[in-house]
Motif scaffolding. Structure first.
Motif, PDB file in Angstrom:
ATOM      1  N   ASP A  20      32.751  37.394  30.578  1.00  0.00           N
ATOM      2  CA  ASP A  20      32.546  36.270  31.493  1.00  0.00           C
ATOM      3  C   ASP A  20      33.859  35.536  31.754  1.00  0.00           C
ATOM      4  O   ASP A  20      34.138  35.126  32.884  1.00  0.00           O
ATOM      5  CB  ASP A  20      31.517  35.289  30.911  1.00  0.00           C
ATOM      6  CG  ASP A  20      30.134  35.892  30.773  1.00  0.00           C
ATOM      7  OD1 ASP A  20      29.797  36.790  31.560  1.00  0.00           O
ATOM      8  OD2 ASP A  20      29.395  35.463  29.862  1.00  0.00           O
ATOM      9  N   LYS A  28      36.080  37.704  34.037  1.00  0.00           N
ATOM     10  CA  LYS A  28      35.605  37.677  35.423  1.00  0.00           C
ATOM     11  C   LYS A  28      36.069  36.417  36.141  1.00  0.00           C
ATOM     12  O   LYS A  28      36.543  36.474  37.289  1.00  0.00           O
ATOM     13  CB  LYS A  28      34.084  37.762  35.452  1.00  0.00           C
ATOM     14  CG  LYS A  28      33.498  37.762  36.867  1.00  0.00           C
ATOM     15  CD  LYS A  28      31.975  37.865  36.823  1.00  0.00           C
ATOM     16  CE  LYS A  28      31.390  37.842  38.235  1.00  0.00           C
ATOM     17  NZ  LYS A  28      29.905  37.934  38.205  1.00  0.00           N
ATOM     18  N   THR A  44      39.076  35.928  39.315  1.00  0.00           N
ATOM     19  CA  THR A  44      38.884  35.172  40.564  1.00  0.00           C
ATOM     20  C   THR A  44      40.061  34.246  40.824  1.00  0.00           C
ATOM     21  O   THR A  44      40.601  34.197  41.939  1.00  0.00           O
ATOM     22  CB  THR A  44      37.585  34.349  40.498  1.00  0.00           C
ATOM     23  OG1 THR A  44      36.470  35.234  40.371  1.00  0.00           O
ATOM     24  CG2 THR A  44      37.412  33.504  41.760  1.00  0.00           C
ATOM     25  N   GLN A  49      38.688  44.227  31.871  1.00  0.00           N
ATOM     26  CA  GLN A  49      37.294  44.178  32.313  1.00  0.00           C
ATOM     27  C   GLN A  49      36.651  45.567  32.231  1.00  0.00           C
ATOM     28  O   GLN A  49      35.498  45.712  31.802  1.00  0.00           O
ATOM     29  CB  GLN A  49      37.211  43.644  33.728  1.00  0.00           C
ATOM     30  CG  GLN A  49      35.800  43.432  34.253  1.00  0.00           C
ATOM     31  CD  GLN A  49      35.802  42.893  35.672  1.00  0.00           C
ATOM     32  OE1 GLN A  49      36.357  43.501  36.578  1.00  0.00           O
ATOM     33  NE2 GLN A  49      35.204  41.723  35.875  1.00  0.00           N
TER      34      GLN A  49
END
Length: 272
Positions: free
Chosen positions: A174, A177, A181, A224
């Motif tokens: 999490d 991620k 961004t 990731q």
């Protein structure tokens, strides 16, 4: 292939090149700030009268090459591509993105599953936080040299995204991620800023930072993929390539031309 025959020298060389990229960016950023500070003072020589700085960065070559092409051109007049006020807003917005990134990484570093988790991820967060702090200082230094105010707050648009995401963060995946961004919007924004600011020195400044943010994103994409493949134990340097999942070979590659469709407008994080 037996483990003892795996040659990790290329991976180690790429790791060294990754470190060199940021070192070159820091050097070029420092030079651009000095040149910009002198350029905005009456009576000082313009930077191109004193020679050029040459970068020897490895990786992300296409992005860097395109950015340098902008940086090496003569500075246009404000009427040609904006104004000093626009330059200041672009710098303040960049600083706001960096401030938010610092906050997110610092918050992530304090999470138990990060702090007590994979040491390579922890080291990456520590190093990346320091780089974002340096970038924020550089953008704010340029903003104040141009007659504007320093931006010490976070980008308002993406702060809302972060505020919504933080309560839902439960795992390292999490965190990664969310960080992807932020790194992507930073890289896209600075790449676009290269063609928006009016000063050659500022183009050089944005061009020196954009590849570093793109590199952060590439690293996070690889992490990731490993997390998604249940291979967190392989997040290490050097790594055993024979054990890497197939997904690790399909992410993290540099874009020939970094997209800017999601770049933040120059006014997004300007001081109000």
């Amino acid at each position: 292939m037996p483990t003892e025959r795996i040659d990790t020298r290329l991976l180690e060389e790429l790791t060294e090149q990754s470190e060199d990229l940021n070192s070159d960016a820091v050097r070029i950023t420092r030079g651009a700030l000095i040149d910009f500070g002198q350029a905005v003072e009456p009576g000082r020589r313009r930077w191109w009268q004193r020679g050029r700085l040459v970068a020897g960065a490895g990786g992300l070559a296409a992005l860097w090459g395109a950015s340098r092409a902008f940086a090496d051109t003569a500075s246009p007049s404000p009427s040609a591509s904006g104004s000093v006020a626009d330059d200041i807003m672009a710098l303040q917005t960049a600083a706001s993105i960096e401030n938010l990134a610092v906050s997110v990484y610092q918050t992530a570093a304090g999470l138990p599953f990060i702090k007590d988790g994979n040491k390579t991820v922890t080291a990456f967060i520590t190093k990346t936080t320091a780089q974002h702090q340096a970038h924020a200082k550089a953008f704010n230094a340029a903003a104040t040299q141009a007659g504007g105010k320093a931006q010490n707050g976070p980008d308002p648009k993406y702060k809302a995204v972060v505020d919504q995401a933080l309560p839902t963060i439960k795992t390292s995946a999490d965190v990664v991620k969310l960080a992807i961004t932020l790194e992507d919007v930073a890289a896209q924004t600075y790449t676009k800023n290269v063609s928006q600011v009016t000063s050659a020195d500022l183009r050089k400044l944005f061009a020196s930072v954009a590849p570093v943010e793109a590199q952060h994103r590439a690293t996070l994409l690889a992490v990731q993929a490993l997390l998604a493949g249940n291979a967190a134990d392989l997040i290490a340097i050097p790594v055993d390539p024979a054990k890497l999942p197939a997904a690790a070979g399909s992410v993290g590659f540099p874009d020939a031309f970094y997209k800017t469709t999601d770049a933040s407008p120059i006014s997004e994080g300007a001081v109000q």
